[in-house]
Design an enzyme around this catalytic site. Structure first.
Site, short mmCIF file in Angstrom:
data_model
loop_
_atom_site.label_atom_id
_atom_site.label_comp_id
_atom_site.label_asym_id
_atom_site.label_seq_id
_atom_site.Cartn_x
_atom_site.Cartn_y
_atom_site.Cartn_z
N GLU A 161 0.83 -1.20 0.00
CA GLU A 161 0.00 0.00 0.00
C GLU A 161 0.88 1.25 0.00
OE1 GLU A 161 -4.14 -1.43 2.06
OE2 GLU A 161 -2.59 -0.68 3.41
N CYS A 210 3.61 8.72 0.94
CA CYS A 210 4.16 7.78 1.92
C CYS A 210 4.42 6.46 1.21
CB CYS A 210 3.17 7.61 3.07
SG CYS A 210 3.77 6.55 4.40
N CYS A 213 6.58 -6.62 7.50
CA CYS A 213 7.57 -6.01 8.39
C CYS A 213 8.02 -7.04 9.41
CB CYS A 213 6.97 -4.80 9.09
SG CYS A 213 8.16 -3.78 10.00
N CYS A 236 6.32 -3.88 16.04
CA CYS A 236 5.99 -2.82 16.99
C CYS A 236 4.55 -3.03 17.43
CB CYS A 236 6.18 -1.45 16.35
SG CYS A 236 7.89 -1.11 15.88
N CYS A 264 1.43 -1.06 15.98
CA CYS A 264 1.41 -0.82 14.53
C CYS A 264 0.70 -1.96 13.81
CB CYS A 264 2.84 -0.68 14.02
SG CYS A 264 2.95 -0.36 12.24
N GLY A 318 7.09 -1.58 6.25
CA GLY A 318 8.45 -2.07 6.34
C GLY A 318 9.41 -1.11 7.01
N GLU A 319 10.59 -1.61 7.30
CA GLU A 319 11.70 -0.84 7.87
C GLU A 319 12.70 -0.56 6.75
OE1 GLU A 319 14.50 1.10 9.19
OE2 GLU A 319 13.09 0.68 10.81
N SER A 351 11.36 6.72 14.65
CA SER A 351 10.15 6.26 15.32
C SER A 351 10.50 5.98 16.78
CB SER A 351 9.62 4.99 14.65
OG SER A 351 9.16 5.28 13.35
N LEU A 352 10.31 6.98 17.62
CA LEU A 352 10.80 6.91 19.00
C LEU A 352 9.78 6.27 19.94
CD1 LEU A 352 13.18 7.70 20.83
CD2 LEU A 352 12.01 9.89 21.22
N ASN A 394 -3.81 5.77 15.97
CA ASN A 394 -4.85 5.43 15.01
C ASN A 394 -5.33 4.02 15.25
OD1 ASN A 394 -4.74 7.89 13.37
ND2 ASN A 394 -2.67 7.21 12.87
#
Length: 408
Positions: free
Chosen positions: A121, A134, A141, A145, A148, A205-206, A259-260, A336
């Protein structure tokens, strides 16, 4: 009300669903790789530089997806190229348009080797004076996390540089963003101006687990003779792969986002498990060493606001202490919702109090307006439709939204 476009008409299939081919694509090749490919195809060495320049222009300035559109290339060469290479776009399976104007494309890429077709996507977010795309870097992934939605899908494979760039090319196709081209069949064309002004590697993904292909794609996107996006308008987001953060600064030179999401190792170990390998001190050291940092070139720290998890005033104080000495901006992201999540979004008053403290400490801390929630296009919500949501999941999400759990 959101809108889903049917892209299964014969006309749309003809434009956006080329037959799967194992021919190599010229899209995503560096100039040297393209010259070598042309050499292997029989193009004389004395012509290769000129031919690469022609192809580069047609691919990235004019945005063509068919060799026959390259009008200053001889008919014989166009035919020869078409027999050995492809420049076709992947299939657009679905296009969704949110009630806030956000657009999400579900793209299907052909199989690689003995693999299967895969889906990812890509999201376009229009804002006043800018439009941000984006982009995904992997199918699925590995980071898991816990907040997510994308992380609930297992990694299938890395995307190639071609597949990363194809997301940008398709967005420009659908938005009418290439110069002097006929409008693609069925496209919804914005009224005026260049639409894709910024790209962020914040999709599925990372990116730094796919460093070489991401690097190649971003350097092509930033090339001044092609897509010509300023490196200051390209942001790569990582969950914290420290060695590759150093490489990103040295070899790519784009803007960096982290991404903290937590300011203590014990909590971040749970929210962002890569922290167990690269804890906060190592991550902050890599950020401080990132080349070119200044007030005009800051690192963005992304911080999702989770109710009663990481949203206290003490968390805000520790965040300020943690980032001391780093030119930084903190994006506060209201959580979200997605079906099956164990988290809730912080109360709006809590988010504002958190932002006020960070702002008073001298850091910009905008609260990101959630975009595209109604089509699951918001931050942390992307998930390949190869794992399609059941109808019951969609109804559950709608119920959550109506109940107010996802309010801004």
């Amino acid at each position: 009300m959101s809108l889903t476009l049917d892209l299964t008409s014969a006309e749309s299939r003809a434009a956006y669903r080329p037959a799967f081919s194992q021919k190599p694509s010229l899209v995503g090749m560096s100039r040297d790789e393209m010259a070598n490919a042309l050499g292997a195809a029989g193009v004389p060495e004395r012509q290769r530089r000129m031919r690469v320049q022609q192809l580069w222009h047609w691919l990235y300035v004019r945005g063509v997806a068919d060799f026959d559109e390259m009008r200053n290339v001889s008919k014989d060469l166009r035919a020869a190229l078409a027999t050995q290479f492809t420049i076709a776009r992947p299939e657009i399976v679905e296009e969704q348009i949110s009630n806030d104007g956000t657009r999400k494309w579900l793209l299907r890429f052909p199989p690689r080797g003995a693999g299967r077709p895969v889906e990812i996507e890509t999201v376009y977010i229009p804002e006043e004076g800018r439009g941000t795309l984006c982009i995904s870097s992997q199918v699925g992934c590995t980071l898991t996390c816990s907040f997510c939605h994308t992380g609930t899908q297992k990694l299938v494979r890395n995307l190639t540089s071609e597949e990363i760039l194809a997301q940008l090319l398709i967005a420009r196709d659908r938005l009418g963003d290439f110069p002097e081209r006929d409008t693609p069949a069925g496209a919804i064309v914005p009224s005026e101006g260049r639409k894709v002004t910024n790209i962020v590697m914040m999709g599925m993904g990372e990116p730094l687990y796919n460093f070489e292909e991401v690097k190649k794609a971003l350097l092509i996107a930033a090339d001044g003779d092609g897509l010509s996006l300023s490196k200051r308008r390209i942001t790569l987001s990582t969950s914290g792969l420290v060695p590759e953060i150093y490489r990103t600064g040295e070899e790519i030179g784009v803007m960096l986002a982290i991404s903290l999401h937590a300011v203590r190792d014990d909590l971040r170990d749970m929210l962002v498990p890569i922290n167990k390998k690269y804890p906060l001190k190592e991550l902050m050291d890599a950020c401080r060493a990132y080349p070119g940092l200044s007030n005009a070139r800051r690192i963005t720290f992304e911080y999702v606001m989770l109710r009663d998890v990481n949203d206290s005033l003490e968390d805000a104080k520790e965040l300020v202490r943690l980032l001391r000495g780093i030119p930084a901006k903190i994006n506060l992201i209201p959580f979200n919702p997605w079906p099956g999540s164990n988290y809730q979004c912080s109360e709006w008053e809590t988010i504002e109090a958190f932002a006020d403290y960070v702002n008073r400490a001298g850091y910009a801390s905008p609260i990101r307006t959630p975009r595209g929630r109604d089509i699951l296009a918001a931050c942390g919500q992307l998930k390949s439709e190869s794992e399609r949501m059941r109808k019951s999941d969609r109804l559950a999400l709608e119920a959550m939204m109506i109940a107010g759990h996802g309010e801004d």
